[in-house]
Design an enzyme around this catalytic site. Structure first.
Site, short mmCIF file in Angstrom:
data_model
loop_
_atom_site.label_atom_id
_atom_site.label_comp_id
_atom_site.label_asym_id
_atom_site.label_seq_id
_atom_site.Cartn_x
_atom_site.Cartn_y
_atom_site.Cartn_z
N SER A 113 1.15 -1.02 -0.13
CA SER A 113 -0.17 0.45 -0.25
C SER A 113 0.58 1.37 0.42
O SER A 113 1.86 1.51 -1.20
CB SER A 113 -0.82 0.21 1.21
OG SER A 113 -1.62 1.18 1.15
N HIS A 122 -7.37 -6.18 -0.05
CA HIS A 122 -6.73 -5.26 0.43
C HIS A 122 -5.57 -5.12 1.87
O HIS A 122 -5.70 -4.55 2.58
CB HIS A 122 -7.27 -3.32 0.10
CG HIS A 122 -5.49 -3.01 0.03
ND1 HIS A 122 -4.68 -2.65 -0.99
CD2 HIS A 122 -5.50 -1.53 1.16
CE1 HIS A 122 -4.26 -1.26 -0.62
NE2 HIS A 122 -4.53 -0.85 1.00
N ASP A 146 -9.27 -5.97 -5.14
CA ASP A 146 -9.03 -4.77 -4.34
C ASP A 146 -9.84 -4.21 -4.01
O ASP A 146 -10.37 -3.65 -5.41
CB ASP A 146 -7.60 -4.38 -4.81
CG ASP A 146 -6.41 -3.67 -3.35
OD1 ASP A 146 -7.40 -2.78 -2.67
OD2 ASP A 146 -5.54 -4.05 -3.38
#
Length: 294
Positions: free
Chosen positions: A105, A272, A244
Site C-alpha cells: 500500500s 487489500h 482490491d
C-alpha cells in the site's frame, strides 16, 4: 516463529523500532508497511517463509506508529520522501548497503520512491496492493463521492461501499469492519487474526492517533513523486489483488506497465489486506521466487 532481534535505529532526530529475523549474512528483505500500520502488520507466516528460504528479514514501525517516535505534524510536516529516508535509515542501522525492498500500500509508494531516487540501495522491488506514487487520488475520490464517473485515463476510485464506510467515519468506529471490507468477500476473512493485530497495535502504540498523519503525508503530491517510473532499473514484481477494493486492479496494471520489465502477479480473490488464511504464505512464495539469485 523464527527467533528475532529488536533494536532501535536513528533517522535524524527520530528513533525507529525495528525487528530482524534470520542471518544478516543472507540477502536482506526490508518490509515497508502501509499507511497507519505498524511493522507487526507483516504477518509472521510471511516472515517464516522468507527466512526458511534464506532471507534476512527486517520489519519496522514507521514514524508515528507503534514503538517508534511520533512527530508534531503541525510544526514538522513530512512527506513520502521523509518516510523513504526512514527506510534508508533502517538499512543504515543494520549496516546494509542494498536490500530487496517490499512495500505494501503506502509502503509500496515508499519502495517506488527508493527505486527511483536511491537505486543504489535496491536489489529488487516487490510492490504489493499499491498504486503509482505519482497518482493523485483525490480528484477520483471527489468525483466518486459526488456520484460522477472517473475522468478518461484516470485510475479508478475505491469501491463505493468502502468510500461510504470511510466518509461515514466507520473506520474510526470499528477496525474490524474496516478490515472486513478491505479483505473483500472473494476469499475467507480471518476476523480473529485482524482483531489480534488491532489489539496488539493499540497496546504498542506510544501515541495513539498519530498514525493518521500518514494520510497527510500520503496526500502531499511533491515533485519528487512525479519522477518517471520508467527510471526504475531494479527488477520489479507487482503483486495485486483481483478484488482490491481500495486500489482496483487497474492500479497494479498501470504500475507494472510504467516500470520497465516489471512482472505483474494478480492474485485471485485477494483484496487489500493480509487477513485471509494462506494468503501471506502465497505472497511470500512469490517474493522468494522474485528475489532468488538476485
Amino acid at each position: 516463529m523464527e527467533k528475532s532481534e529488536e533494536k532501535y535505529v536513528s533517522s535524524g532526530p527520530l528513533r525507529l523500532w525495528t525487528e530482524s529475523f534470520g542471518y544478516q549474512q543472507d540477502p536482506t528483505v526490508l518490509l515497508v508497511m502501509g499507511s497507519a500500520a505498524q511493522g507487526i502488520g507483516w504477518p509472521d507466516d510471511m516472515v517464516e517463509v522468507l527466512v526458511a528460504a534464506g532471507r534476512h528479514v527486517i520489519r519496522f514501525d514507521h514514524r508515528d506508529t507503534g514503538l517508534s517516535d511520533w512527530v508534531d505534524f503541525t510544526t514538522h510536516p513530512y512527506t513520502l520522501a521523509d518516510m523513504a529516508a526512514d527506510a534508508e535509515a533502517v538499512l543504515d542501522g543494520y549496516g546494509i548497503d542494498r536490500a530487496h525492498i517490499a512495500g505494501a500500500s503506502l509502503g509500496g509508494g515508499i519502495a517506488q520512491w527508493l527505486g527511483a531516487h536511491r537505486p543504489q540501495r535496491v536489489l529488487t522491488l516487490t510492490l504489493i496492493m499499491t498504486s503509482p506514487m505519482g497518482n493523485e487520488a483525490g480528484p477520483a475520490w471527489a468525483r466518486a463521492v459526488a456520484g460522477l464517473d472517473p475522468d478518461p485515463g484516470e485510475l479508478p476510485p475505491p469501491d463505493a461501499a468502502l468510500i461510504r464506510h470511510f466518509m461515514s467515519g466507520g473506520h474510526e468506529e470499528g477496525a474490524d469492519e474496516t478490515w472486513r471490507l478491505l479483505n473483500g468477500e472473494a476469499v475467507p476473512y480471518d476476523g480473529a487474526a485482524a482483531r489480534r493485530f488491532v489489539e496488539a497495535s493499540l497496546k504498542r502504540a506510544r501515541k495513539p492517533g498519530s498514525e493518521a498523519q500518514h494520510d497527510l503525508a500520503g496526500r502531499s503530491m511533491t515533485e519528487d513523486r512525479r519522477a518517471p517510473l520508467s527510471s526504475i532499473a531494479a527488477p520489479t514484481l507487482v503483486v495485486h489483488g483481483a478484488q482490491d477494493p481500495l486500489f482496483p486492479p487497474r492500479h497494479g496494471q498501470a504500475l507494472a506497465e510504467a516500470i520497465p520489465g516489471a512482472e505483474l502477479a494478480v492474485v485471485d480473490g485477494m483484496g487489500h489486506a493480509f487477513f485471509s488464511p494462506g494468503l501471506p504464505r502465497r505472497i511470500a512464495d512469490l517474493m522468494v521466487g522474485h528475489t532468488q539469485g538476485r
